[in-house]
Design an enzyme around this catalytic site. Structure first.
Site, PDB file in Angstrom:
ATOM      1  CG  ASP A 286      40.330  39.045  42.684  1.00 16.26           C
ATOM      2  OD1 ASP A 286      39.852  38.011  42.186  1.00 16.26           O
ATOM      3  OD2 ASP A 286      41.540  39.176  42.951  1.00 16.26           O
TER       4      ASP A 286
ATOM      5  CG  ASP B 181      38.190  34.445  40.045  1.00 11.72           C
ATOM      6  OD1 ASP B 181      38.665  34.639  38.908  1.00 11.72           O
ATOM      7  OD2 ASP B 181      38.888  34.202  41.044  1.00 11.72           O
ATOM      8  CD  GLU B 182      41.213  39.642  38.259  1.00 12.73           C
ATOM      9  OE1 GLU B 182      41.979  40.618  38.181  1.00 12.73           O
ATOM     10  OE2 GLU B 182      41.623  38.461  38.221  1.00 12.73           O
TER      11      GLU B 182
END
Length: 402
Positions: free
Chosen positions: A10, A105-106
């Protein structure tokens, strides 16, 4: 270690961190990505410095400004963030047999076969953190777990720039049993409120009163009871672009608009952006959806099935047809999206196909007409119009000069 070894990565305040990386003068300042204070809109994300003032994602931008008027406010640049995300995926995919992207983003990474042991997973996790810092100038928080839930919980444990492990179900239960029920995957605010009505507030309450939870929530309650006991056998499902439900773009006007020629013109620019995004991932749409939010905040959508669609002119023509089907009264938001996505192009044969001729693309004509109306020259600038900031500024310019 259990049968699976999963890493959850993350990124830390991703949008804000990218902006700080690209403009070091922002470092250490409360930074809010989203709308500007004088505009309508919400916070997309913010830096950790801004979070200290109580600002958070989805907060009304004016509330964020009242909490921290000296913060730096800026529009998001999704194209830049998407480019950085693709670089991150290249790093992550190096170490996983399956990668499931939750957002730009994860991601969940299945490293069961590549890591083999917990020690191997540790090495991969720290390598990912180091490469992210060295190659992209960004930080991320990484968690290792025996399941997707444990890996995600682990990554959140030491943010920002953190690392944590939850290698066993027993370890997971020990960690979360005294925490609020919302620590569990799928338990949101509404579910937590329902559980609170019968006195269940901590995770240990769920395991102690599992029958009451199931009676209250039904099948979702069974899943929550399993999670509270550390049981989660979900697999990492590799991401495929065509699994997305839709590809779209919407825009909030800074003043309510009742000029429907202008709204139709905005649809053309939104269609350019949607077509660019669809082509970038090699997808076609089987239908077009028009979204409208009126000045009174009532939202409606209209959809239309079509042949395989990915060109700006096709999307615009379908959206413009849908626009004729809605009430013409002041609006604050308009959006266009493609749905029923597929990587294969198909369409019904037309008379032109049988004659062996192909109709010319009407896009240049549409753009010429638009340019004359607003004194704009789109030559050589079509790709830039797909970028969020350029699109927004162009639409605002058109609104002021219509």
């Amino acid at each position: 270690m259990a049968d699976q070894i999963i890493i959850h990565v993350d990124m830390d305040a991703f949008y804000a961190s990218v902006e700080v990386r690209d403009d070091p003068s922002l470092r250490g300042k409360p930074l809010v990505i989203g709308s500007l204070p004088q505009e309508r809109g919400v916070v997309a994300t913010c830096s950790y410095e801004a979070r200290k003032y109580g600002i958070h994602s989805a907060m009304n931008i004016k509330e964020a400004f009242s909490l921290c008027p000296h913060a730096v406010f800026m529009h998001p640049n999704f194209e830049k963030y998407s480019a950085v995300s693709r670089q991150l995926h290249e790093i992550w995919n190096t170490y996983a047999t399956a990668s499931e992207y939750v957002a730009l983003d994860e991601a969940y990474l299945d490293v069961t076969q590549t890591a083999v042991t917990l020690e191997g997973a540790r090495s991969i996790a720290h390598t990912i953190k180091q490469r992210t810092r060295d190659e992209l100038g960004l930080t991320c928080s990484v968690g290792i777990g025996y399941s997707k839930t444990s890996a995600k919980t682990a990554s959140e444990e030491k943010k920002p720039d953190g690392y944590f492990e939850i290698p066993t179900p027993e370890g997971f239960v020990r960690l979360v049993q005294d925490r609020d029920v919302r620590v569990l995957y799928t338990v949101g605010a509404k579910t937590a409120e329902k559980l609170a009505t019968i006195g269940i507030r901590a995770v240990r309450d769920i395991t102690a009163r599992s029958e009451d939870v199931i009676r209250l929530l039904g099948k979702p309650g069974q899943w929550i009871v399993r999670l509270a006991s550390g049981i989660d056998d979900r697999k990492v499902v590799p991401y495929r672009a065509e699994d997305a439900k839709s590809i779209g773009r919407e825009l909030t006007f800074q003043e309510d608009v009742n000029d429907w020629t202008y709204i139709r013109d905005v649809l053309l620019l939104l269609s350019l952006s949607v077509a660019h995004r669809a082509r970038r991932v090699g997808l076609f749409g089987g239908g077009v959806t028009l979204k409208i939010t009126y000045a009174d905040m009532k939202s409606i959508s209209r959809s239309r099935l079509t042949d395989a669609c990915d060109t700006p002119a096709q999307i615009f023509e379908e959206a413009a047809r849908l626009l004729t089907q809605v009430d013409h009264r002041p609006i604050r938001l308009v959006g266009v999206s493609l749905y029923d996505l597929s990587s294969e192009k198909w369409r019904q044969l037309t008379f032109s196909d049988l004659k062996g001729s192909e109709a010319p693309d009407p896009l240049p004509m549409y753009l010429e007409d638009l340019g004359m109306r607003y004194h704009l020259d789109f030559a050589g600038h079509l790709e830039q119009l797909s970028h969020g900031e350029t699109l927004y500024r162009t639409v605002e310019y058109m609104r002021k000069h219509k």
